[in-house]
Design a protein around this motif. Structure first.
Motif, PDB file in Angstrom:
ATOM      1  N   LEU A   1      -1.440  68.614  24.723  1.00 30.88           N
ATOM      2  CA  LEU A   1       0.090  68.827  23.813  1.00 30.88           C
ATOM      3  C   LEU A   1       0.239  70.041  24.297  1.00 30.88           C
ATOM      4  O   LEU A   1       1.483  70.417  24.814  1.00 30.88           O
ATOM      5  CB  LEU A   1      -0.064  68.046  22.734  1.00 30.88           C
ATOM      6  CG  LEU A   1       0.573  68.850  21.510  1.00 30.88           C
ATOM      7  CD1 LEU A   1       2.127  67.738  21.716  1.00 30.88           C
ATOM      8  CD2 LEU A   1       1.065  69.003  20.405  1.00 30.88           C
ATOM      9  N   VAL A   2      -0.367  71.261  24.476  1.00 30.07           N
ATOM     10  CA  VAL A   2       0.237  73.050  24.983  1.00 30.07           C
ATOM     11  C   VAL A   2       0.838  72.279  26.354  1.00 30.07           C
ATOM     12  O   VAL A   2       1.770  72.558  26.681  1.00 30.07           O
ATOM     13  CB  VAL A   2      -0.947  73.584  24.579  1.00 30.07           C
ATOM     14  CG1 VAL A   2      -0.631  74.234  25.146  1.00 30.07           C
ATOM     15  CG2 VAL A   2      -1.653  73.393  22.796  1.00 30.07           C
ATOM     16  N   LEU A   3      -0.300  71.761  27.609  1.00 32.47           N
ATOM     17  CA  LEU A   3       0.540  71.545  28.851  1.00 32.47           C
ATOM     18  C   LEU A   3       1.685  71.185  28.928  1.00 32.47           C
ATOM     19  O   LEU A   3       2.869  71.427  29.857  1.00 32.47           O
ATOM     20  CB  LEU A   3      -0.928  70.924  29.721  1.00 32.47           C
ATOM     21  CG  LEU A   3      -1.875  71.460  30.322  1.00 32.47           C
ATOM     22  CD1 LEU A   3      -3.221  70.939  30.654  1.00 32.47           C
ATOM     23  CD2 LEU A   3      -2.094  73.519  30.331  1.00 32.47           C
ATOM     24  N   GLN A   4       1.780  69.919  27.980  1.00 34.58           N
ATOM     25  CA  GLN A   4       3.332  69.196  28.079  1.00 34.58           C
ATOM     26  C   GLN A   4       4.278  70.122  27.819  1.00 34.58           C
ATOM     27  O   GLN A   4       5.165  70.154  27.809  1.00 34.58           O
ATOM     28  CB  GLN A   4       3.539  68.540  27.071  1.00 34.58           C
ATOM     29  CG  GLN A   4       2.061  67.110  27.648  1.00 34.58           C
ATOM     30  CD  GLN A   4       2.708  65.722  26.905  1.00 34.58           C
ATOM     31  OE1 GLN A   4       2.055  64.999  27.057  1.00 34.58           O
ATOM     32  NE2 GLN A   4       3.103  65.809  25.722  1.00 34.58           N
ATOM     33  N   GLN A   5       4.130  71.135  26.660  1.00 33.75           N
ATOM     34  CA  GLN A   5       4.914  71.725  25.903  1.00 33.75           C
ATOM     35  C   GLN A   5       5.496  73.276  26.780  1.00 33.75           C
ATOM     36  O   GLN A   5       5.997  73.662  27.068  1.00 33.75           O
ATOM     37  CB  GLN A   5       4.535  72.282  24.736  1.00 33.75           C
ATOM     38  CG  GLN A   5       4.229  71.393  23.343  1.00 33.75           C
ATOM     39  CD  GLN A   5       4.085  71.600  22.423  1.00 33.75           C
ATOM     40  OE1 GLN A   5       4.068  73.017  22.162  1.00 33.75           O
ATOM     41  NE2 GLN A   5       4.532  70.773  20.948  1.00 33.75           N
ATOM     42  N   MET A   6       3.891  73.395  27.725  1.00 28.59           N
ATOM     43  CA  MET A   6       4.615  75.014  28.639  1.00 28.59           C
ATOM     44  C   MET A   6       5.181  74.488  29.719  1.00 28.59           C
ATOM     45  O   MET A   6       5.819  74.981  30.071  1.00 28.59           O
ATOM     46  CB  MET A   6       3.282  75.433  29.012  1.00 28.59           C
ATOM     47  CG  MET A   6       2.521  75.845  27.526  1.00 28.59           C
ATOM     48  SD  MET A   6       0.898  76.606  28.127  1.00 28.59           S
ATOM     49  CE  MET A   6       0.463  78.215  27.369  1.00 28.59           C
ATOM     50  N   ALA A   7       4.752  73.416  30.147  1.00 29.22           N
ATOM     51  CA  ALA A   7       5.824  72.559  31.356  1.00 29.22           C
ATOM     52  C   ALA A   7       6.713  72.190  30.829  1.00 29.22           C
ATOM     53  O   ALA A   7       7.781  71.730  32.088  1.00 29.22           O
ATOM     54  CB  ALA A   7       4.541  71.505  31.573  1.00 29.22           C
ATOM     55  N   GLY A   8       7.191  71.847  29.600  1.00 27.95           N
ATOM     56  CA  GLY A   8       8.232  71.304  29.329  1.00 27.95           C
ATOM     57  C   GLY A   8       8.547  70.051  29.774  1.00 27.95           C
ATOM     58  O   GLY A   8       9.068  68.627  30.465  1.00 27.95           O
ATOM     59  N   THR A   9       6.766  68.554  29.723  1.00 29.49           N
ATOM     60  CA  THR A   9       7.075  67.211  30.628  1.00 29.49           C
ATOM     61  C   THR A   9       6.488  66.480  29.347  1.00 29.49           C
ATOM     62  O   THR A   9       5.448  67.004  27.901  1.00 29.49           O
ATOM     63  CB  THR A   9       7.196  67.556  31.912  1.00 29.49           C
ATOM     64  OG1 THR A   9       6.606  66.580  32.051  1.00 29.49           O
ATOM     65  CG2 THR A   9       5.256  68.186  31.853  1.00 29.49           C
TER      66      THR A   9
END
Length: 490
Positions: free
Chosen positions: A314-322
């Protein structure tokens, strides 16, 4: 029957074993000396059970603000950090009408979603709902069938029932906590006080009532006890039962494979594995036979579930905006977890001494949680009995649990939007909380790996703690008699 670290020799006194306990002991008379007296009634097991009951009761008090508001205030559950799944699912999964969780009736399925949990939890929730209805005098279910879900949620009688449902469930969870604490006192009979790390755990206090996880925790603690007593059949039975509540107890079989494989105890491994499989199948049979599709919902729900709270994904998704697709996360997480398991197995095979089940189990479950696509706050309970037995040191346990409690607070602030940047933007504080939680878990994992590679650091295996080897401990004063327990106490 030698236990995880050997049961021979005198019992360990906490004030002579743990520097943290020793530092606190002057407030209650100082470290135990050579002439301590034995109390006629207060045994270590009884003390641990009382401490567990007190800690769990405080956890119920911590949920009191939400209970008083009948869990109807959507913000107080976050501001007071007292959220629980239980009262919401009482109506949302059909328990207000006492519908069987795996009913394939079209009328039931049109009204309610299927329980997305393993069958053991569904059985427990259904039994609790039955007790709730009995305590409320068997309400008219036919009248409720004519009401919509929204009307049921707003009905005062149903709301009061959901509170009672939560209370009855909590009593059962308290019993599970006591059973787990009792089992942990017997994992190593020289070290019954190690279970105090479970009994006084902040994780138990704050997270024990969020969901049904304590049901599996009791089974895992029982499996550790049974394995320490060389009872492979009972060990397998408890692993199978625990897997019917949550999937993760299954991973203990990997630890048994390493331990009993090193000892060439293939028959014991076969007995434990077979007993576990049969137990799991028998527990699942009623659900499977009454509604195969409904039984499969747990598996399909988790297969198609996306990245959720607490996970690095989830953190990676939010950081990458994807957004990563479920198949992508599933594949990546299982590959990483598989590599992690191979590493743990190699560690166990080539360790100088056979590792303990709690050590290997802790490392495997940590790896699973770190790469899982959802990591709810209460999942820390999965680690608790394994962690306290793998590394029974207050300092290390408090470092790990400080990270858990920091995340526990942060996730509610995140959901309540209390710390969002004033100018908008990304929830960086939440990312930090996830990172701190993972770092705290990795810290404890590294300590456990060190104990496996260098057994002289494993406090369960050593007779005298490393910190006290070059000192005259416990310190005594001439003519002073320290109050406490006899050898074997604390």
């Amino acid at each position: 029957m030698t236990g995880e670290g050997g049961d021979r020799g005198p019992a360990v006194r906490p004030t002579a074993d743990d520097p943290f306990v020793a530092a606190l002991s002057p407030g209650i008379g100082g470290p135990a000396g050579e002439h301590v007296g034995r109390h006629p009634w207060w045994t270590p097991v009884r003390v641990i059970l009382v401490l567990t009951a007190i800690c769990f009761s405080l956890g119920m008090v911590q949920k009191a603000p939400c209970y008083d508001a009948q869990w109807t205030n959507s913000q107080s559950r976050y501001s007071e950090m007292c959220y629980s799944d239980l009262p919401y699912l009482y109506v949302g999964r059909g328990f207000a009408e006492l519908d069987w969780p795996y009913s394939n009736s079209i009328q039931v399925r049109d009204r309610y979603d299927v329980m997305e949990y393993p069958v053991g939890i569904s059985y427990y929730a259904y039994a609790t709902a039955y007790v709730t209805h009995w305590l409320k005098g068997s309400p008219d279910l036919a009248a409720r069938g004519a009401m919509s879900q929204g009307q049921l949620y707003a009905d005062h009688e149903v709301v009061r029932e959901s509170m009672l449902f939560t209370a009855v469930s909590s009593v059962g969870f308290g019993i599970c906590a006591l059973l787990a604490a009792w089992a942990l006192t017997g994992v190593n009979r020289r070290r019954p006080w190690d279970a105090a790390l479970f009994a006084l755990s902040p994780v138990l206090l704050f997270e024990g009532l969020i969901n049904w996880d304590l049901l599996a925790v009791a089974c895992v603690a029982g499996a550790l006890w049974a394995q320490a007593r060389d009872r492979p059949g009972l060990t397998g039975l408890l692993i199978g039962l625990g897997t019917a509540f949550k999937l993760y107890p299954l991973f203990l079989l990997g630890g048994l494979l390493v331990i009993w494989g090193r000892e060439r105890r293939w028959r014991d491994l076969a007995v434990a594995t077979g007993t576990g499989a049969v137990t799991w199948a028998l527990v699942n049979a009623p659900a499977y036979l009454s509604g195969h599709h409904e039984w499969s919902v747990f598996w399909t729900y988790n297969k198609h579930r996306g990245a959720d709270l607490g996970s690095g994904w989830l953190v990676l998704q939010q950081m990458a905006g994807t957004t990563f697709s479920s198949p992508t996360i599933n594949l990546a997480s299982w590959i990483i977890f598989g590599v992690w398991c191979v590493g743990v197995a190699a560690l166990g095979v080539w360790a100088p001494q056979t590792p303990r089940l709690a050590q290997l189990g802790f490392l495997v479950v940590v790896g699973f949680l770190l790469v899982n696509k959802v990591y709810s706050p209460q999942y820390a309970l999965w680690l608790l009995p394994l962690a306290v037995m793998a590394r029974p040191r207050w300092r290390d346990q408090l470092i790990w649990q400080a990270g858990e409690i920091y995340y526990f607070a942060s996730v509610w602030w995140y959901l309540g939007t209390y710390l969002n940047p004033g100018g908008g933007g990304d929830p960086g504080f939440y990312w930090l909380a996830v990172g701190i939680r993972m770092a705290a878990q990795l810290y404890l994992a590294v300590i456990v790996v060190r104990d496996i590679l260098m057994p002289e650091y494993d406090v369960v295996r050593t007779r005298r703690p490393a910190w006290a080897r070059h000192s005259f401990w416990p310190p005594t004063e001439p003519g002073r008699l320290t109050l406490g327990r006899a050898p074997g106490g604390g």
